[in-house]
Every structure is written in structure tokens, then in C-alpha cells.
Design an enzyme around this catalytic site. Structure first.
Site, PDB file in Angstrom:
ATOM      1  N   ASP A   1      -6.318   0.587   0.510  1.00  0.00           N
ATOM      2  CA  ASP A   1      -6.367   0.814   1.942  1.00  0.00           C
ATOM      3  C   ASP A   1      -7.748   0.387   2.425  1.00  0.00           C
ATOM      4  OD1 ASP A   1      -8.170   2.676   1.151  1.00  0.00           O
ATOM      5  OD2 ASP A   1      -7.056   4.411   1.833  1.00  0.00           O
TER       6      ASP A   1
ATOM      7  N   LYS B   1       0.832  -1.200   0.000  1.00  0.00           N
ATOM      8  CA  LYS B   1       0.000   0.000   0.000  1.00  0.00           C
ATOM      9  C   LYS B   1       0.868   1.251   0.000  1.00  0.00           C
ATOM     10  CE  LYS B   1      -2.222   3.368   2.259  1.00  0.00           C
ATOM     11  NZ  LYS B   1      -1.676   4.377   3.186  1.00  0.00           N
TER      12      LYS B   1
END
Length: 225
Positions: A144, A125
DNA sequence: ATCCCGAGGG
DNA sequence: CCCTCTGGAT
């Protein structure tokens, strides 16, 4: 990964609408340059970026680059992060991160996915955020908690883990759109399609959402006492 | 009680 | 797969 034209068109329609709704969707972490964004993104784990933006000005004033942060001890960084969650781990991680940048990358942030995820505290991420925001094109879509929840509610994926969702979303969008995809989903997730109380009445993609009016039943497990 | 622009380790 | 790290907001 094979994706039917019908599904691709359905996803594209909702994305086009979200782009119109959030023309200003972008990264909201305060930063100057890749190093500061990398650090800010590591700090943002399980914390709102508003909280991160409250601590980073002082942090970057004292440690503006990898060289200065690499010379610091984690114990002198901790107090600067004290209002964030996981502040001890994060202090340790960003110091180790800065040291590796100095040792292996001439103090600069590598514009390379594999090199990024090899750094302490940096996962897929975070690496995708830095590549997307600073270097134009991420390796994959940033997944996310917002992107996971919204892509599930919108029916863009039936997968349940971030890795699998990232793979599906990356297959659904061309490279130049991937950075914007995550940002419009994050904006919409924060303002309308929140985790606990999604406001479907005020949702601009309600007509394109299979979860409209029952979004509380998708996403994470329901409370139900 | 649950969530927030997660990652590392077992 | 699970657990831990952590504090603020709602």
C-alpha cells in the site's frame, strides 16, 4: 530475481528491529470473517482505516454476509458509506462483489489469489490482505502507500511502482513472514515514518535507514513552491 | 496542498 | 503511462 546475501542480511536486520518495535502489528480493520474483511479492505482505498471502522459496524449489521449484500441496491448502500472517499464507486463495487460471490463462489470468499483479483474492486493489494490475514499466507507482500514509501526510504527497493515493489519484497521474504512485513511497515509508517513529516529523531531503525534525516527527499515528489 | 492499508479504465 | 472516483485529516 537474484538478491545478494549482503542485501538480504541488511533487510533482515531492519525487519527484525521493526518486529521488536511493533510486536502487536496486525490488521486493524474491524471484521468478522473473510467476507467482512474483503469488503472493509475494498472500502479502505485512499481512506484511513479509522474512517472505515466508523462505517462498517452499521454496514455489517445490516448486510452481514454476501447473500444479504447481494440483494441490496447500490443506492441503499451509498448512505452507509457517505463519509468515505469514493463512496459511490465503492457502493457499486461491494454490491457487485457480493453478487459474484453468491453466483460463482457459493457466497464465500475464495482463498485463491486469481479468483480474488477477478472480483470487482479487488486488486493485488486487497487480495493479498485477505489471503494474509484470513488464510495465513498472502501471494505477495501487501504494497500500500505506506509499504511503498517505507521500503523506498529504507533502501529495500529502488522500484517506484507497486507491482515491481511487491515482486521485490516478495523475493526478499519467505512466505510465512510476508504478512508481518507489511503490517510492521504500516505501523511504523503511521506512527513514525509518515509521508509528510517523518520523525527520524524518534525512529527505532534510524541507524539502519539510508534516508534517516533526509526522508523528505525520498518518496513522492517534494512540494517546493 | 498533500496524504490516507487503491482500483478501473483509457 | 495517464486520469477519475471522493471525503476527511493534517
Amino acid at each position: 530475481m537474484k538478491i545478494s546475501p549482503r542485501r538480504r542480511a541488511r533487510v533482515a536486520a531492519a525487519f527484525a528491529r521493526l518486529r521488536q518495535l511493533y510486536p502487536d502489528a496486525r490488521c486493524e480493520l474491524l471484521h468478522e470473517g473473510p467476507f467482512q474483511l474483503l469488503v472493509a479492505t475494498v472500502l479502505s482505498a485512499q481512506t484511513t482505516d479509522r474512517m472505515v471502522n466508523q462505517v462498517t459496524p452499521a454496514l455489517f449489521h445490516r448486510f452481514p454476509d454476501a447473500e444479504s449484500l447481494a440483494r441490496a441496491a447500490p443506492e441503499e448502500v451509498e448512505p452507509l458509506l457517505a463519509r468515505l472517499g469514493f463512496f459511490r464507486v465503492k457502493a457499486k463495487n461491494i454490491v457487485a462483489l457480493a453478487r459474484q460471490l453468491v453466483e460463482h463462489h457459493q457466497g464465500k470468499v475464495p482463498a485463491d489469489f486469481k479468483a480474488l483479483v477477478a472480483l470487482p474492486g479487488v486488486g493485488r493489494k486487497t487480495a493479498n490482505v485477505v489471503l494474509g490475514v484470513c488464510f495465513g499466507v498472502p501471494e505477495g507482500v501487501v504494497v500500500d502507500t505506506h509499504v511503498q514509501r517505507l521500503s523506498q526510504r529504507l533502501g529495500w527497493t529502488r522500484e517506484t511502482t507497486p507491482d515491481k515493489i511487491e515482486r521485490e519484497l516478495t523475493a526478499l521474504f519467505p512466505p510465512e513472514e510476508r504478512d508481518l512485513v507489511s503490517h510492521v511497515l504500516i505501523f511504523h509508517g503511521r506512527r513514525v515514518c509518515s509521508a509528510q513529516r517523518p520523525v527520524c529523531d524518534r525512529c527505532g531503525v534510524r541507524d539502519l535507514c539510508p534516508s534517516a534525516g533526509r526522508a523528505e527527499h525520498i518518496g513522492r515528489k517534494k512540494k517546493r513552491a
